[in-house]
Enzyme design. Structure first.
Site, PDB file in Angstrom:
ATOM      1  N   CYS A 103       0.826  -1.216   0.000  1.00 31.59           N
ATOM      2  CA  CYS A 103       0.000   0.000   0.000  1.00 31.59           C
ATOM      3  C   CYS A 103       0.857   1.262   0.000  1.00 31.59           C
ATOM      4  CB  CYS A 103      -0.935  -0.002   1.202  1.00 31.59           C
ATOM      5  SG  CYS A 103      -1.949   1.474   1.296  1.00 31.59           S
ATOM      6  N   CYS A 139      -1.547   1.727  -3.006  1.00 25.57           N
ATOM      7  CA  CYS A 139      -2.524   2.808  -2.786  1.00 25.57           C
ATOM      8  C   CYS A 139      -1.929   4.214  -2.756  1.00 25.57           C
ATOM      9  CB  CYS A 139      -3.246   2.605  -1.459  1.00 25.57           C
ATOM     10  SG  CYS A 139      -3.385   0.921  -0.882  1.00 25.57           S
ATOM     11  N   HIS A 170     -26.850  21.537  -0.171  1.00 30.74           N
ATOM     12  CA  HIS A 170     -27.039  22.099  -1.506  1.00 30.74           C
ATOM     13  C   HIS A 170     -26.077  23.243  -1.775  1.00 30.74           C
ATOM     14  CE1 HIS A 170     -29.318  22.809  -5.134  1.00 30.74           C
ATOM     15  NE2 HIS A 170     -29.362  24.100  -4.853  1.00 30.74           N
ATOM     16  N   LYS A 225      -0.085   5.364  -5.988  1.00 26.55           N
ATOM     17  CA  LYS A 225      -1.155   5.378  -6.998  1.00 26.55           C
ATOM     18  C   LYS A 225      -1.991   6.645  -6.877  1.00 26.55           C
ATOM     19  CE  LYS A 225      -4.956   4.265  -6.002  1.00 26.55           C
ATOM     20  NZ  LYS A 225      -5.484   2.911  -5.843  1.00 26.55           N
ATOM     21  N   TYR A 263      -9.358  -3.357 -10.750  1.00 25.17           N
ATOM     22  CA  TYR A 263      -8.985  -2.092 -10.119  1.00 25.17           C
ATOM     23  C   TYR A 263      -7.726  -1.486 -10.757  1.00 25.17           C
ATOM     24  CZ  TYR A 263     -11.700  -2.829  -5.725  1.00 25.17           C
ATOM     25  OH  TYR A 263     -12.663  -2.989  -4.776  1.00 25.17           O
ATOM     26  N   GLU A 315     -26.131  15.266  -2.646  1.00 25.05           N
ATOM     27  CA  GLU A 315     -27.515  15.477  -2.189  1.00 25.05           C
ATOM     28  C   GLU A 315     -28.488  14.597  -2.965  1.00 25.05           C
ATOM     29  OE1 GLU A 315     -29.445  19.327  -3.086  1.00 25.05           O
ATOM     30  OE2 GLU A 315     -27.723  19.778  -4.355  1.00 25.05           O
ATOM     31  N   GLU A 363      -7.493   1.846 -13.019  1.00 20.54           N
ATOM     32  CA  GLU A 363      -6.882   3.030 -12.420  1.00 20.54           C
ATOM     33  C   GLU A 363      -5.684   3.514 -13.235  1.00 20.54           C
ATOM     34  OE1 GLU A 363      -8.209   2.478  -7.759  1.00 20.54           O
ATOM     35  OE2 GLU A 363      -6.179   1.915  -8.290  1.00 20.54           O
TER      36      GLU A 363
HETATM   37  P1  NDP Z   1      -8.463  -7.744 -10.000  1.00 14.29           P
HETATM   38  O1  NDP Z   1      -8.719  -9.086  -9.449  1.00 14.29           O
HETATM   39  O2  NDP Z   1      -9.251  -6.580  -9.512  1.00 14.29           O
HETATM   40  O3  NDP Z   1      -8.674  -7.787 -11.570  1.00 14.29           O
HETATM   41  C1  NDP Z   1      -7.980  -8.666 -12.372  1.00 14.29           C
HETATM   42  C2  NDP Z   1      -8.417  -8.437 -13.803  1.00 14.29           C
HETATM   43  O4  NDP Z   1      -7.601  -9.196 -14.674  1.00 14.29           O
HETATM   44  C3  NDP Z   1      -9.850  -8.847 -14.062  1.00 14.29           C
HETATM   45  O5  NDP Z   1     -10.411  -7.942 -14.968  1.00 14.29           O
HETATM   46  C4  NDP Z   1      -9.701 -10.234 -14.674  1.00 14.29           C
HETATM   47  O6  NDP Z   1     -10.709 -10.543 -15.568  1.00 14.29           O
HETATM   48  C5  NDP Z   1      -8.403 -10.085 -15.435  1.00 14.29           C
HETATM   49  N1  NDP Z   1      -7.672 -11.342 -15.577  1.00 14.29           N
HETATM   50  C6  NDP Z   1      -7.347 -12.233 -14.610  1.00 14.29           C
HETATM   51  N2  NDP Z   1      -6.620 -13.233 -15.107  1.00 14.29           N
HETATM   52  C7  NDP Z   1      -6.481 -12.995 -16.421  1.00 14.29           C
HETATM   53  C8  NDP Z   1      -5.823 -13.670 -17.480  1.00 14.29           C
HETATM   54  N3  NDP Z   1      -5.188 -14.817 -17.282  1.00 14.29           N
HETATM   55  N4  NDP Z   1      -5.881 -13.130 -18.706  1.00 14.29           N
HETATM   56  C9  NDP Z   1      -6.535 -11.969 -18.920  1.00 14.29           C
HETATM   57  N5  NDP Z   1      -7.159 -11.272 -17.963  1.00 14.29           N
HETATM   58  C10 NDP Z   1      -7.127 -11.784 -16.725  1.00 14.29           C
HETATM   59  O7  NDP Z   1      -6.905  -7.522  -9.836  1.00 14.29           O
HETATM   60  P2  NDP Z   1      -5.990  -6.219  -9.884  1.00 14.29           P
HETATM   61  O8  NDP Z   1      -4.672  -6.706 -10.331  1.00 14.29           O
HETATM   62  O9  NDP Z   1      -6.648  -5.131 -10.638  1.00 14.29           O
HETATM   63  O10 NDP Z   1      -5.930  -5.785  -8.370  1.00 14.29           O
HETATM   64  C11 NDP Z   1      -5.536  -6.711  -7.359  1.00 14.29           C
HETATM   65  C12 NDP Z   1      -6.251  -6.441  -6.068  1.00 14.29           C
HETATM   66  O11 NDP Z   1      -5.708  -5.278  -5.475  1.00 14.29           O
HETATM   67  C13 NDP Z   1      -7.734  -6.156  -6.238  1.00 14.29           C
HETATM   68  O12 NDP Z   1      -8.504  -7.302  -6.144  1.00 14.29           O
HETATM   69  C14 NDP Z   1      -8.032  -5.204  -5.132  1.00 14.29           C
HETATM   70  O13 NDP Z   1      -8.487  -5.942  -4.027  1.00 14.29           O
HETATM   71  C15 NDP Z   1      -6.713  -4.554  -4.809  1.00 14.29           C
HETATM   72  N6  NDP Z   1      -6.703  -3.151  -5.258  1.00 14.29           N
HETATM   73  C16 NDP Z   1      -7.579  -2.267  -4.710  1.00 14.29           C
HETATM   74  C17 NDP Z   1      -7.575  -0.942  -5.106  1.00 14.29           C
HETATM   75  C18 NDP Z   1      -8.536   0.019  -4.510  1.00 14.29           C
HETATM   76  O14 NDP Z   1      -9.130  -0.289  -3.487  1.00 14.29           O
HETATM   77  N7  NDP Z   1      -8.757   1.197  -5.115  1.00 14.29           N
HETATM   78  C19 NDP Z   1      -6.644  -0.456  -6.111  1.00 14.29           C
HETATM   79  C20 NDP Z   1      -5.790  -1.472  -6.632  1.00 14.29           C
HETATM   80  C21 NDP Z   1      -5.828  -2.759  -6.204  1.00 14.29           C
HETATM   81  P3  NDP Z   1     -12.099 -11.223 -15.114  1.00 14.29           P
HETATM   82  O15 NDP Z   1     -12.939 -10.142 -14.562  1.00 14.29           O
HETATM   83  O16 NDP Z   1     -12.617 -11.798 -16.376  1.00 14.29           O
HETATM   84  O17 NDP Z   1     -11.735 -12.259 -14.102  1.00 14.29           O
END
Ligand code: NDP
Length: 453
Positions: free
Chosen positions: A44, A49, A438, A52, A181, A443, A185
């Protein structure tokens, strides 16, 4: 506490969960040692976080400059310098890392700058000097790491979010793979900073698990902002070519980019931890724990992303705090994993909490949907076409608001307070009798009267 062991608590991993647990346990009088092999602060603070959000702030100035004209400002000659941003970001991260270490120190926690592995239910080996430390309790808080998937030829040419934070220059053209995410982002960050961004996702829509109206709304906004969205797209190979990296896709098309960033998820850091030696059970690649974060070995607990529950910093902190209070403070409690408000720092931003409309219906709930999609007040002069979306999912039988979903400015800030309301089991009638502020966008949450569905 018992002197049979060198320490009362040994924490492996100095990220959000581990640091909180160590400090609270030490506050309860425990002798605590914490090992961190990289930088104190964890994902983080060091490469998640915090940096980012700093990059997100940087990326939004382009909107401000574009919007300024309608308010009478002329902002000529604005230029962005990536090395300045990265250097300033690095300075802030170093400052925070120092604060984390100092706070641990002040709490009486001994920090060991080394990788540490389990040797048994009550023993940890410190790799830097080979010494074995015995501990009455051990907490595994090693987090998760980026993956490079799909494992297509040439994937080694791609970067992950780790490297994205330290690029030497802002890429002119970047391809981001994923629809979660991190992909969403970073696509927003690079687009705001001026890169030509392509976001390629294997699914039909980005952000699986979020409310469909919000997903569609963000896709529209991203397209409008010039981000090339390639949905139902699979990456099949990457080749280094003259002038960049060529990405090939399943539909036979290809394109050249300066950088390709993989954001397809993160995996718990369990390799080489000595889990077998200690007898710690693993489930689906993560450390298996009960509600109290206890593993299959009573003396070993685990918190945060390594347990793959809800992989969010505040959740890891809560889990670590609950563990330390329960085991060392004589005050047992468990971290709740329901009703977790979350923000996606895309631009526009998303705030989300509770049931999506689809999830509520899938759970057999009879729901009323209240939704407002509108151009925020600022857009009247800026001319920006983007719409803010506010959505409430209300359970008809109880009148309880069971879902809040927001797309628009400050959605993350707004959803935090919606979290308080829903934690207090607020009904739609409670929202209705709450006085509006407001003129704000928020709101709308207390003035929507007629359900759209
Ligand atoms: P996520 O699990 O959010 O998303 C992974 C993405 O990659 C999904 O869209 C998934 O598709 C896709 N994917 C997974 N495997 C493959 C593959 N083999 N080939 C192609 N696409 C694939 O992971 P992130 O890496 O974005 O983030 C990791 C974690 O970090 C998150 O789960 C979150 O908890 C945390 N995080 C939180 C943030 C916040 O609170 N603002 C910011 C950044 C991270 P599909 O949907 O089809 O499975």
């Amino acid at each position: 506490m018992s002197e049979r062991y060198d320490v009362d608590l040994f924490v492996i991993g100095g990220g959000s969960g581990g640091v909180r647990a160590a400090r609270i346990a030490a506050g309860h009088g425990a002798r605590v040692m914490l090992a961190e092999e990289y930088r104190v602060g964890g994902t983080c603070v060091i490469r998640g976080c915090v940096p980012k959000k700093l990059l997100v702030y940087a990326s939004r100035f382009s909107d401000d400059f574009a919007d300024a004209g309608g308010f009478g400002w002329q902002v000529d000659g604005a230029r962005f310098d990536w090395p300045t941003l990265i250097a300033n970001k690095d300075r802030e991260i170093a400052r925070l890392e120092g604060l984390y270490a100092a706070n641990l120190d002040r709490s009486g926690v001994e920090i060991v700058r080394s990788r540490a592995v389990l040797e048994g239910p009550n023993a940890v080996r410190i790799l830097a000097d080979g010494r074995t430390v015995t501990a009455r309790h051990i907490l595994i808080a090693t987090g998760a790491s980026t993956v490079r998937e799909p494992a297509v030829p040439g994937i080694a040419h791609a970067i992950t979010s780790n490297e994205a934070f330290d690029l030497k220059r802002l890429p002119g053209r970047i391809l981001v793979i994923g629809g979660g995410y991190i992909a969403v982002e970073f696509a927003g960050i690079f687009a705001g900073l001026g890169s030509a961004v392509t976001l390629a996702h294997r699914g039909e829509h980005i952000l699986r698990g979020f409310d469909d109206d919000i997903r569609n709304g963000l896709e529209d906004a991203y397209r409008h902002r010039g981000i090339a969205l390639r949905l139902n797209a699979t990456l099949t190979r990457i080749d280094k070519v003259e002038g960049g990296l060529e990405a090939r896709f399943g539909d036979g098309t290809s394109a050249v980019f300066d950088e390709i960033m993989i954001a397809t998820g993160r995996r718990p850091n369990i390799d080489g931890l000595g889990l077998d030696a200690a007898g710690v059970a693993v489930r689906d690649g993560a450390i298996a724990v009960d509600a109290a974060s206890q593993t299959s070995v009573p003396s070993i607990h685990a918190v945060g992303d390594v347990t793959n529950r809800a992989n969010l910093t505040p959740v890891a902190i809560r889990e670590g705090h609950a563990f330390a209070d329960s085991v060392f403070g004589g005050r047992p409690w468990t971290a709740s994993h329901t009703l977790i408000p979350t923000a996606v720092f895309s631009t526009p931003e998303i705030g989300s909490l509770g049931f999506t409309e689809a999830a509520a219906r899938a759970a057999g709930k009879d729901v009323a949907i209240f939704m407002s999609a509108f151009r925020p007040m600022k857009a009247t002069l800026s001319g920006r076409a983007e719409r803010t979306i506010m959505k409430l999912v209300v359970e008809k039988a109880s009148d309880r608001v069971i879902g809040v979903h927001i797309l628009g400015d400050h959605a993350g800030e707004i959803i935090q307070l919606a979290g308080v309301a829903l934690t207090l089991c607020a009904t739609k009638a409670d929202f209705d009798r709450t006085m509006a502020v407001h003129p704000t966008a928020a709101e709308e949450l207390v003035t929507m009267r007629i359900p759209v569905r």
